[in-house]
Motif scaffolding. Sequence first.
Motif, PDB file in Angstrom:
ATOM      1  N   GLY A  45       0.828  -1.206   0.000  1.00 20.27           N
ATOM      2  CA  GLY A  45       0.000   0.000   0.000  1.00 20.27           C
ATOM      3  C   GLY A  45       0.859   1.251   0.000  1.00 20.27           C
ATOM      4  O   GLY A  45       2.094   1.185  -0.035  1.00 20.27           O
ATOM      5  N   ARG A  46       0.180   2.393   0.037  1.00 24.62           N
ATOM      6  CA  ARG A  46       0.897   3.661   0.134  1.00 24.62           C
ATOM      7  C   ARG A  46       0.097   4.620   0.994  1.00 24.62           C
ATOM      8  O   ARG A  46      -1.126   4.509   1.089  1.00 24.62           O
ATOM      9  N   VAL A  47       0.791   5.549   1.611  1.00 25.56           N
ATOM     10  CA  VAL A  47       0.147   6.568   2.431  1.00 25.56           C
ATOM     11  C   VAL A  47      -0.343   7.677   1.509  1.00 25.56           C
ATOM     12  O   VAL A  47       0.434   8.207   0.714  1.00 25.56           O
ATOM     13  N   VAL A  48      -1.634   8.019   1.594  1.00 25.11           N
ATOM     14  CA  VAL A  48      -2.188   9.087   0.751  1.00 25.11           C
ATOM     15  C   VAL A  48      -2.453  10.360   1.538  1.00 25.11           C
ATOM     16  O   VAL A  48      -2.648  11.419   0.954  1.00 25.11           O
ATOM     17  N   MET A  49      -2.471  10.260   2.867  1.00 25.80           N
ATOM     18  CA  MET A  49      -2.520  11.432   3.736  1.00 25.80           C
ATOM     19  C   MET A  49      -1.650  11.123   4.941  1.00 25.80           C
ATOM     20  O   MET A  49      -1.928  10.200   5.703  1.00 25.80           O
ATOM     21  N   GLU A  50      -0.549  11.850   5.066  1.00 27.31           N
ATOM     22  CA  GLU A  50       0.383  11.643   6.166  1.00 27.31           C
ATOM     23  C   GLU A  50      -0.345  11.828   7.503  1.00 27.31           C
ATOM     24  O   GLU A  50      -1.356  12.528   7.574  1.00 27.31           O
ATOM     25  N   PRO A  51       0.184  11.228   8.565  1.00 27.36           N
ATOM     26  CA  PRO A  51      -0.448  11.401   9.874  1.00 27.36           C
ATOM     27  C   PRO A  51      -0.679  12.874  10.209  1.00 27.36           C
ATOM     28  O   PRO A  51       0.204  13.713  10.032  1.00 27.36           O
ATOM     29  N   THR A  52      -1.899  13.158  10.627  1.00 22.33           N
ATOM     30  CA  THR A  52      -2.346  14.509  10.944  1.00 22.33           C
ATOM     31  C   THR A  52      -3.028  14.483  12.299  1.00 22.33           C
ATOM     32  O   THR A  52      -3.830  13.586  12.563  1.00 22.33           O
ATOM     33  N   THR A  53      -2.711  15.448  13.138  1.00 21.10           N
ATOM     34  CA  THR A  53      -3.350  15.524  14.444  1.00 21.10           C
ATOM     35  C   THR A  53      -4.615  16.364  14.349  1.00 21.10           C
ATOM     36  O   THR A  53      -4.586  17.478  13.811  1.00 21.10           O
ATOM     37  N   ILE A  54      -5.711  15.824  14.850  1.00 18.75           N
ATOM     38  CA  ILE A  54      -6.968  16.557  14.981  1.00 18.75           C
ATOM     39  C   ILE A  54      -7.104  16.872  16.469  1.00 18.75           C
ATOM     40  O   ILE A  54      -7.256  15.956  17.285  1.00 18.75           O
ATOM     41  N   ALA A  55      -7.002  18.142  16.795  1.00 19.33           N
ATOM     42  CA  ALA A  55      -6.990  18.571  18.201  1.00 19.33           C
ATOM     43  C   ALA A  55      -8.177  17.996  18.970  1.00 19.33           C
ATOM     44  O   ALA A  55      -9.322  18.091  18.530  1.00 19.33           O
ATOM     45  N   GLY A  56      -7.888  17.381  20.093  1.00 22.59           N
ATOM     46  CA  GLY A  56      -8.923  16.832  20.957  1.00 22.59           C
ATOM     47  C   GLY A  56      -9.495  15.508  20.487  1.00 22.59           C
ATOM     48  O   GLY A  56     -10.336  14.922  21.157  1.00 22.59           O
ATOM     49  N   VAL A  57      -9.067  15.028  19.312  1.00 21.66           N
ATOM     50  CA  VAL A  57      -9.597  13.774  18.768  1.00 21.66           C
ATOM     51  C   VAL A  57      -8.502  12.721  18.710  1.00 21.66           C
ATOM     52  O   VAL A  57      -8.629  11.642  19.266  1.00 21.66           O
ATOM     53  N   GLY A  58      -7.411  13.018  17.999  1.00 26.34           N
ATOM     54  CA  GLY A  58      -6.322  12.052  17.879  1.00 26.34           C
ATOM     55  C   GLY A  58      -5.520  12.257  16.621  1.00 26.34           C
ATOM     56  O   GLY A  58      -5.602  13.310  15.974  1.00 26.34           O
ATOM     57  N   GLU A  59      -4.758  11.231  16.254  1.00 23.07           N
ATOM     58  CA  GLU A  59      -3.907  11.280  15.074  1.00 23.07           C
ATOM     59  C   GLU A  59      -4.496  10.376  13.999  1.00 23.07           C
ATOM     60  O   GLU A  59      -4.825   9.224  14.256  1.00 23.07           O
ATOM     61  N   LEU A  60      -4.598  10.914  12.775  1.00 21.95           N
ATOM     62  CA  LEU A  60      -5.276  10.251  11.662  1.00 21.95           C
ATOM     63  C   LEU A  60      -4.330  10.089  10.489  1.00 21.95           C
ATOM     64  O   LEU A  60      -3.560  10.996  10.169  1.00 21.95           O
ATOM     65  N   VAL A  61      -4.399   8.944   9.814  1.00 24.23           N
ATOM     66  CA  VAL A  61      -3.649   8.684   8.594  1.00 24.23           C
ATOM     67  C   VAL A  61      -4.579   7.967   7.619  1.00 24.23           C
ATOM     68  O   VAL A  61      -5.498   7.250   8.041  1.00 24.23           O
ATOM     69  N   PHE A  62      -4.379   8.198   6.318  1.00 21.92           N
ATOM     70  CA  PHE A  62      -5.110   7.455   5.294  1.00 21.92           C
ATOM     71  C   PHE A  62      -4.113   6.739   4.413  1.00 21.92           C
ATOM     72  O   PHE A  62      -3.091   7.310   4.015  1.00 21.92           O
ATOM     73  N   VAL A  63      -4.422   5.466   4.116  1.00 19.47           N
ATOM     74  CA  VAL A  63      -3.590   4.660   3.229  1.00 19.47           C
ATOM     75  C   VAL A  63      -4.445   4.121   2.093  1.00 19.47           C
ATOM     76  O   VAL A  63      -5.667   4.060   2.191  1.00 19.47           O
ATOM     77  N   GLU A  64      -3.754   3.745   1.024  1.00 17.28           N
ATOM     78  CA  GLU A  64      -4.415   3.167  -0.147  1.00 17.28           C
ATOM     79  C   GLU A  64      -3.886   1.749  -0.319  1.00 17.28           C
ATOM     80  O   GLU A  64      -2.666   1.529  -0.259  1.00 17.28           O
ATOM     81  N   ASP A  65      -4.785   0.781  -0.512  1.00 20.65           N
ATOM     82  CA  ASP A  65      -4.350  -0.599  -0.719  1.00 20.65           C
ATOM     83  C   ASP A  65      -3.872  -0.767  -2.167  1.00 20.65           C
ATOM     84  O   ASP A  65      -3.999   0.159  -2.974  1.00 20.65           O
TER      85      ASP A  65
END
Length: 119
Positions: free
Chosen positions: A85-105
């Motif tokens: 796979g590949r990362v399509v959105m690098e890890p991003t912090t959403i304040a008060g929620v957490g850390e988010l990443v998007f990958v593509e299979d």
Amino acid sequence: MEVRLSHFAVNADDVDAARAFYEGVFGWEFAEYAPGFLRSERPDGTVCAIQGRRQLGAHPVHGLECTFAVDDVGAFAAAARAHGGRVVMEPTTIAGVGELVFVEDPSGNVVGAMAYAER
């Protein structure tokens, strides 16, 4: 690594029409969480959102956009890369929620992973 479905989003060209559809057909009630972003928490804790259509990877998102709860988004991203796979959105912090990443299979399907902040 424990992974469970925690969030799914409907990407819509018309957020109001999508809200009317999902409230009418599924009986879900949505509240505005942020401008253009509606949220409904299911009894099991899974969150459904309706948001304006966006692009992840090479294409606009159609269908449901799923995000899974993980302990470590870096480890999740590394595992995705290691398995084609590949990362399509690098890890991003959403304040008060957490850390988010998007990958593509390898087939182009996009999936998210969120390491939720302690509440």
